[in-house]
Design a protein around this motif. Structure first.
Motif, PDB file in Angstrom:
ATOM      1  N   ARG A  90      34.531  43.044  15.755  1.00 46.46           N
ATOM      2  CA  ARG A  90      33.468  42.904  16.750  1.00 46.46           C
ATOM      3  C   ARG A  90      33.760  41.783  17.742  1.00 46.46           C
ATOM      4  N   GLN A  91      34.281  40.673  17.254  1.00 46.22           N
ATOM      5  CA  GLN A  91      34.579  39.569  18.168  1.00 46.22           C
ATOM      6  C   GLN A  91      35.544  40.017  19.265  1.00 46.22           C
ATOM      7  N   VAL A  92      36.518  40.816  18.887  1.00 45.61           N
ATOM      8  CA  VAL A  92      37.529  41.258  19.849  1.00 45.61           C
ATOM      9  C   VAL A  92      36.952  42.285  20.815  1.00 45.61           C
ATOM     10  N   ILE A  93      36.371  43.364  20.268  1.00 48.29           N
ATOM     11  CA  ILE A  93      35.966  44.463  21.157  1.00 48.29           C
ATOM     12  C   ILE A  93      34.711  44.134  21.971  1.00 48.29           C
ATOM     13  N   GLU A  94      33.776  43.375  21.400  1.00 47.23           N
ATOM     14  CA  GLU A  94      32.577  43.043  22.170  1.00 47.23           C
ATOM     15  C   GLU A  94      32.851  41.921  23.160  1.00 47.23           C
ATOM     16  N   GLY A  95      33.788  41.043  22.819  1.00 46.21           N
ATOM     17  CA  GLY A  95      34.209  40.055  23.808  1.00 46.21           C
ATOM     18  C   GLY A  95      34.857  40.734  24.998  1.00 46.21           C
ATOM     19  N   LEU A  96      35.740  41.709  24.707  1.00 44.48           N
ATOM     20  CA  LEU A  96      36.367  42.484  25.771  1.00 44.48           C
ATOM     21  C   LEU A  96      35.328  43.278  26.555  1.00 44.48           C
ATOM     22  N   ALA A  97      34.369  43.866  25.842  1.00 40.69           N
ATOM     23  CA  ALA A  97      33.336  44.679  26.498  1.00 40.69           C
ATOM     24  C   ALA A  97      32.528  43.864  27.501  1.00 40.69           C
ATOM     25  N   VAL A  98      32.137  42.659  27.125  1.00 35.95           N
ATOM     26  CA  VAL A  98      31.332  41.850  28.037  1.00 35.95           C
ATOM     27  C   VAL A  98      32.179  41.375  29.221  1.00 35.95           C
ATOM     28  N   ARG A  99      33.469  41.146  28.990  1.00 36.76           N
ATOM     29  CA  ARG A  99      34.352  40.752  30.101  1.00 36.76           C
ATOM     30  C   ARG A  99      34.511  41.897  31.104  1.00 36.76           C
ATOM     31  N   LEU A 100      34.758  43.098  30.592  1.00 37.97           N
ATOM     32  CA  LEU A 100      34.907  44.254  31.478  1.00 37.97           C
ATOM     33  C   LEU A 100      33.610  44.554  32.217  1.00 37.97           C
ATOM     34  N   THR A 101      32.500  44.432  31.504  1.00 38.14           N
ATOM     35  CA  THR A 101      31.190  44.683  32.128  1.00 38.14           C
ATOM     36  C   THR A 101      30.931  43.708  33.266  1.00 38.14           C
ATOM     37  N   THR A 102      31.257  42.451  33.040  1.00 36.24           N
ATOM     38  CA  THR A 102      31.020  41.427  34.055  1.00 36.24           C
ATOM     39  C   THR A 102      31.782  41.738  35.342  1.00 36.24           C
ATOM     40  N   HIS A 103      33.002  42.241  35.203  1.00 35.02           N
ATOM     41  CA  HIS A 103      33.824  42.552  36.375  1.00 35.02           C
ATOM     42  C   HIS A 103      33.254  43.702  37.209  1.00 35.02           C
ATOM     43  N   LYS A 104      32.519  44.606  36.565  1.00 34.46           N
ATOM     44  CA  LYS A 104      32.104  45.822  37.264  1.00 34.46           C
ATOM     45  C   LYS A 104      30.589  46.012  37.314  1.00 34.46           C
ATOM     46  N   LEU A 105      29.817  44.998  36.944  1.00 37.14           N
ATOM     47  CA  LEU A 105      28.371  45.154  36.824  1.00 37.14           C
ATOM     48  C   LEU A 105      27.720  45.420  38.181  1.00 37.14           C
ATOM     49  N   SER A 106      26.950  46.499  38.248  1.00 33.49           N
ATOM     50  CA  SER A 106      26.252  46.869  39.478  1.00 33.49           C
ATOM     51  C   SER A 106      24.908  46.155  39.563  1.00 33.49           C
ATOM     52  N   ASP A 107      24.237  46.299  40.694  1.00 33.54           N
ATOM     53  CA  ASP A 107      22.899  45.721  40.840  1.00 33.54           C
ATOM     54  C   ASP A 107      21.927  46.355  39.846  1.00 33.54           C
ATOM     55  N   ASP A 108      22.082  47.649  39.613  1.00 30.69           N
ATOM     56  CA  ASP A 108      21.229  48.316  38.624  1.00 30.69           C
ATOM     57  C   ASP A 108      21.489  47.757  37.231  1.00 30.69           C
ATOM     58  N   GLY A 109      22.768  47.509  36.931  1.00 25.88           N
ATOM     59  CA  GLY A 109      23.107  46.937  35.639  1.00 25.88           C
ATOM     60  C   GLY A 109      22.523  45.550  35.467  1.00 25.88           C
ATOM     61  N   LYS A 110      22.567  44.757  36.524  1.00 26.56           N
ATOM     62  CA  LYS A 110      21.972  43.421  36.467  1.00 26.56           C
ATOM     63  C   LYS A 110      20.463  43.501  36.235  1.00 26.56           C
ATOM     64  N   ALA A 111      19.831  44.485  36.852  1.00 24.97           N
ATOM     65  CA  ALA A 111      18.383  44.661  36.676  1.00 24.97           C
ATOM     66  C   ALA A 111      18.059  45.016  35.224  1.00 24.97           C
ATOM     67  N   ILE A 112      18.895  45.860  34.628  1.00 19.30           N
ATOM     68  CA  ILE A 112      18.691  46.232  33.221  1.00 19.30           C
ATOM     69  C   ILE A 112      18.839  45.011  32.323  1.00 19.30           C
ATOM     70  N   LEU A 113      19.870  44.208  32.573  1.00 19.57           N
ATOM     71  CA  LEU A 113      20.081  43.000  31.773  1.00 19.57           C
ATOM     72  C   LEU A 113      18.926  42.012  31.913  1.00 19.57           C
ATOM     73  N   GLN A 114      18.433  41.838  33.125  1.00 21.97           N
ATOM     74  CA  GLN A 114      17.328  40.910  33.346  1.00 21.97           C
ATOM     75  C   GLN A 114      16.057  41.402  32.653  1.00 21.97           C
ATOM     76  N   ALA A 115      15.857  42.726  32.656  1.00 21.83           N
ATOM     77  CA  ALA A 115      14.698  43.283  31.960  1.00 21.83           C
ATOM     78  C   ALA A 115      14.828  43.079  30.456  1.00 21.83           C
ATOM     79  N   LEU A 116      16.040  43.295  29.920  1.00 23.38           N
ATOM     80  CA  LEU A 116      16.277  43.068  28.494  1.00 23.38           C
ATOM     81  C   LEU A 116      16.068  41.608  28.128  1.00 23.38           C
ATOM     82  N   SER A 117      16.515  40.725  29.020  1.00 23.40           N
ATOM     83  CA  SER A 117      16.350  39.292  28.786  1.00 23.40           C
ATOM     84  C   SER A 117      14.876  38.927  28.674  1.00 23.40           C
TER      85      SER A 117
END
Length: 223
Positions: A90-117
């Motif tokens: 999990r440390q490897v794949i979820e660390g990679l997942a969050v890195r890849l997500t950060t590089h490509k996160l859209s405005d809609d994705g940011k809105a989803i994250l802020q709502a989850l937060s």
């Protein structure tokens, strides 16, 4: 009815039974270590024993159920060694997942994250531990899916972390919740300011902290 129609009907019955069992496991109605009695399941789902056995076989292949000689089937219960192995991956794949997500996160994705937060903060402030655990899973799943890497999604699914959370949910107290929430806030802040490297390091540290906590539990949690 033709043989092909009979086969299709049997296949759909197995799929429905497997989906029903999977939902009950993921919802926590069937808990880790709980025995699955064929006779009871056939009556509840209203299908034949052969259908139940095939559904159990499929979920066993997916790692949700385990079978023991002279004992039968039960919802999978992770050993201490399982936990160590799962969290290392999990440390490897979820660390990679969050890195890849950060590089490509859209405005809609940011809105989803802020709502989850916001939902996570509300659950923490009100002490809703069960709700927080559910949202915690949603947050981790978001990064896995948003990474856009199908092999990360496939590997994450095979780890069955939803069952793992259910096995240890009874020891997730308000102190643990506060620590987890602080980690989540730091990860989200790094993602939203587009610091992919920091986000990956924070996610790996967050998962490593959870691993250490679970490994320190006494043996009764793993039997």
């Amino acid at each position: 009815m033709s043989k092909a129609e009979e086969l299709n009907e049997q296949t759909s019955s197995v799929e429905r039974a497997a989906a029903w069992l999977r939902d009950k496991i993921y919802d926590g109605e069937f808990t880790p270590g709980q025995r699955l009695i064929e006779a009871e399941l056939t009556e509840t789902i209203n299908v034949g024993r052969s259908t139940i056995r095939e559904a159990i076989r499929r979920l066993t292949a997916q790692g949700l159920i385990e079978t023991r000689h002279h004992y039968g089937a039960r919802v999978r219960r992770f050993t201490r060694e399982d936990v160590t192995s799962i969290y290392q991956v999990r440390q490897v794949i979820e660390g990679l997942a969050v890195r890849l997500t950060t590089h490509k996160l859209s405005d809609d994705g940011k809105a989803i994250l802020q709502a989850l937060s916001g939902k996570l903060r509300t659950a923490k402030d009100s002490g809703e531990i069960k709700r927080y655990i559910e949202l915690n899973g949603d947050l981790h799943d978001f990064f896995v899916q948003a990474s856009g890497n199908p092999f990360i999604s496939e590997t994450a699914a095979r780890l069955n972390t939803r069952i793992l959370r259910l096995q240890f949910k009874q020891v997730f107290d308000l102190e643990n919740l506060a620590i987890s929430h602080a980690d989540h806030c730091a990860i989200l802040n790094a993602v939203l300011r587009c610091d992919a490297h920091e986000a990956e390091l924070l996610m790996r540290a967050h998962i490593g902290r959870s691993q250490q906590q679970i490994e320190n539990y006494d043996d009764s949690f793993f039997q």
